[in-house]
Design an enzyme around this catalytic site. Structure first.
Site, PDB file in Angstrom:
ATOM      1  N   SER A 112      -2.088   0.287  -4.295  1.00  0.00           N
ATOM      2  CA  SER A 112      -2.674   1.410  -3.636  1.00  0.00           C
ATOM      3  C   SER A 112      -4.185   1.830  -4.382  1.00  0.00           C
ATOM      4  O   SER A 112      -4.341   1.819  -5.750  1.00  0.00           O
ATOM      5  CB  SER A 112      -1.759   2.589  -3.719  1.00  0.00           C
ATOM      6  N   ALA A 113      -5.067   2.223  -3.521  1.00  0.00           N
ATOM      7  CA  ALA A 113      -6.448   2.657  -3.878  1.00  0.00           C
ATOM      8  C   ALA A 113      -6.537   3.853  -4.663  1.00  0.00           C
ATOM      9  O   ALA A 113      -7.222   4.454  -5.193  1.00  0.00           O
ATOM     10  CB  ALA A 113      -7.420   2.354  -3.074  1.00  0.00           C
ATOM     11  N   GLU A 139       0.118  -2.887   4.857  1.00  0.00           N
ATOM     12  CA  GLU A 139      -1.245  -2.084   4.846  1.00  0.00           C
ATOM     13  C   GLU A 139      -1.279  -1.348   6.237  1.00  0.00           C
ATOM     14  O   GLU A 139      -0.953  -1.706   7.091  1.00  0.00           O
ATOM     15  CB  GLU A 139      -2.566  -3.036   4.830  1.00  0.00           C
ATOM     16  N   ASP A 140      -1.772  -0.072   6.257  1.00  0.00           N
ATOM     17  CA  ASP A 140      -1.907   0.753   7.420  1.00  0.00           C
ATOM     18  C   ASP A 140      -3.547   0.638   7.568  1.00  0.00           C
ATOM     19  O   ASP A 140      -3.983   1.335   8.776  1.00  0.00           O
ATOM     20  CB  ASP A 140      -1.414   1.873   7.137  1.00  0.00           C
ATOM     21  N   LYS A 155      -9.516   5.240   5.687  1.00  0.00           N
ATOM     22  CA  LYS A 155      -8.268   4.709   4.969  1.00  0.00           C
ATOM     23  C   LYS A 155      -8.233   3.535   4.194  1.00  0.00           C
ATOM     24  O   LYS A 155      -9.183   2.631   4.501  1.00  0.00           O
ATOM     25  CB  LYS A 155      -7.244   4.332   6.312  1.00  0.00           C
ATOM     26  N   LYS A 181     -10.582  -2.027  -2.108  1.00  0.00           N
ATOM     27  CA  LYS A 181     -10.429  -2.595  -0.731  1.00  0.00           C
ATOM     28  C   LYS A 181     -11.788  -2.292   0.096  1.00  0.00           C
ATOM     29  O   LYS A 181     -12.372  -1.146  -0.069  1.00  0.00           O
ATOM     30  CB  LYS A 181      -9.321  -1.826   0.067  1.00  0.00           C
ATOM     31  N   THR A 207       1.429  10.502   3.793  1.00  0.00           N
ATOM     32  CA  THR A 207       0.054  11.090   3.086  1.00  0.00           C
ATOM     33  C   THR A 207      -1.208  11.002   3.650  1.00  0.00           C
ATOM     34  O   THR A 207      -1.834  11.515   3.221  1.00  0.00           O
ATOM     35  CB  THR A 207      -0.002  10.704   1.372  1.00  0.00           C
ATOM     36  N   ASP A 229       1.117  -1.192  -0.019  1.00  0.00           N
ATOM     37  CA  ASP A 229      -0.081   0.177  -0.007  1.00  0.00           C
ATOM     38  C   ASP A 229       1.022   1.143   0.160  1.00  0.00           C
ATOM     39  O   ASP A 229       2.231   1.245   0.094  1.00  0.00           O
ATOM     40  CB  ASP A 229      -0.779  -0.030   1.201  1.00  0.00           C
ATOM     41  N   LEU A 230       0.328   2.337  -0.446  1.00  0.00           N
ATOM     42  CA  LEU A 230       1.244   3.690  -0.441  1.00  0.00           C
ATOM     43  C   LEU A 230       0.996   4.474   0.770  1.00  0.00           C
ATOM     44  O   LEU A 230       1.665   4.668   1.507  1.00  0.00           O
ATOM     45  CB  LEU A 230       1.227   4.399  -1.760  1.00  0.00           C
ATOM     46  N   ASP A 231      -0.141   5.238   0.692  1.00  0.00           N
ATOM     47  CA  ASP A 231      -0.605   6.319   1.698  1.00  0.00           C
ATOM     48  C   ASP A 231      -0.631   5.627   3.072  1.00  0.00           C
ATOM     49  O   ASP A 231      -1.470   4.519   3.438  1.00  0.00           O
ATOM     50  CB  ASP A 231      -2.073   6.578   1.548  1.00  0.00           C
TER      51      ASP A 231
END
Ligand code: BG6
Ligand code: MG
Length: 220
Positions: free
Chosen positions: A119-120, A174-175, A48, A150, A20, A12-14
């Site tokens: 990432s979404a 993932e966060d 999120k 997600k 971010t 995941d990115l954010d």
């Protein structure tokens, strides 16, 4: 899953690679104020990992406003949020990579693990560029091509396809609770970052704890 089976990582990115998540929250908070939905820590956490339009629907629903806007008005609200978000991320540099993640990405690359991005966010390729990380990834799942976001498993299943690996050789990072559900649904190893991810197979309190040695130790 055995550590020795792991061959690839879907990121995941954010909130995992880039700092971010706070910018998404800041921009959605403005939207919530505009439509008259009370902004709460629970709503912030629930958003999120959730796609742009699904996030807007959740914000409207939280305030009982789901029937107050036409599709066209909703698209305008989402576009306005994205404009506000775009201004916040325009200042990103490699200094905004979360603690420990540059070292972890370097370690994975050195040891020959394959990496993809799940990432979404439609802004993800741009953010990778700002952070100087584009070249680390074999590929990026395009969220515009998904039939469901997600917590549906589709995005993490696609991330494994990009790696050309079976699910049981892939770990997802993932966060978000929605993202951990997606990883588990895709039968990959779920690695959660943060305190609220009880469904994650492996958990770290923050990104600075993420390393191959710590993942190996957690799986032992
Ligand atoms: C996810 C974020 O990575 O991307 C969510 O966690 C965000 O907060 C989603 O809504 C979609 O992002 P974008 O940039 O396409 O609006
Ligand atoms: Mg995230």
């Amino acid at each position: 899953m055995k550590f020795a089976d792991l061959k690839g990582f879907a990121f995941d990115l954010d909130g995992v690679i880039a700092d971010t998540a706070k910018f998404h929250s800041q921009a959605w908070h403005q939207t919530a104020d505009k439509v008259g939905t009370t902004w709460t820590p629970e709503l912030q956490e629930a958003l999120k990992g959730v796609s742009r339009m699904d996030s807007l629907e959740m914000i409207l629903k939280a305030g009982g406003h789901e029937s107050d806007y036409t599709q066209e008005e909703k698209e305008a609200l989402a576009a306005e949020k994205n404009d506000n978000y775009g201004k916040l991320i325009a200042t990103l540099t490699p200094a905004d990579i979360l603690p420990g993640m540059q070292a972890f990405l370097d370690e994975l690359r050195e040891k020959g693990y394959k990496l993809s991005l799940a990432s979404a966010s439609k802004n993800a390729p741009k953010i990778l560029k700002y952070l100087g990380l584009t070249d680390y990834f074999v590929g990026v799942v395009d969220p515009a091509t998904l039939s469901a976001g997600k917590p549906d498993p589709e995005i993490f299943a696609r991330a494994a396809e990009i790696l050309d690996l079976p699910a049981n050789q892939v770990a997802g990072l993932e966060d978000s609770a929605a993202g951990i559900k997606s990883i588990n649904g895709a039968s990959e190893l779920s690695i959660g970052i943060g305190d609220q991810l009880s469904e994650a197979a492996v958990r770290f309190s923050d990104t600075s704890q993420v390393s191959l040695a710590n993942i190996e130790a957690a799986l032992r």
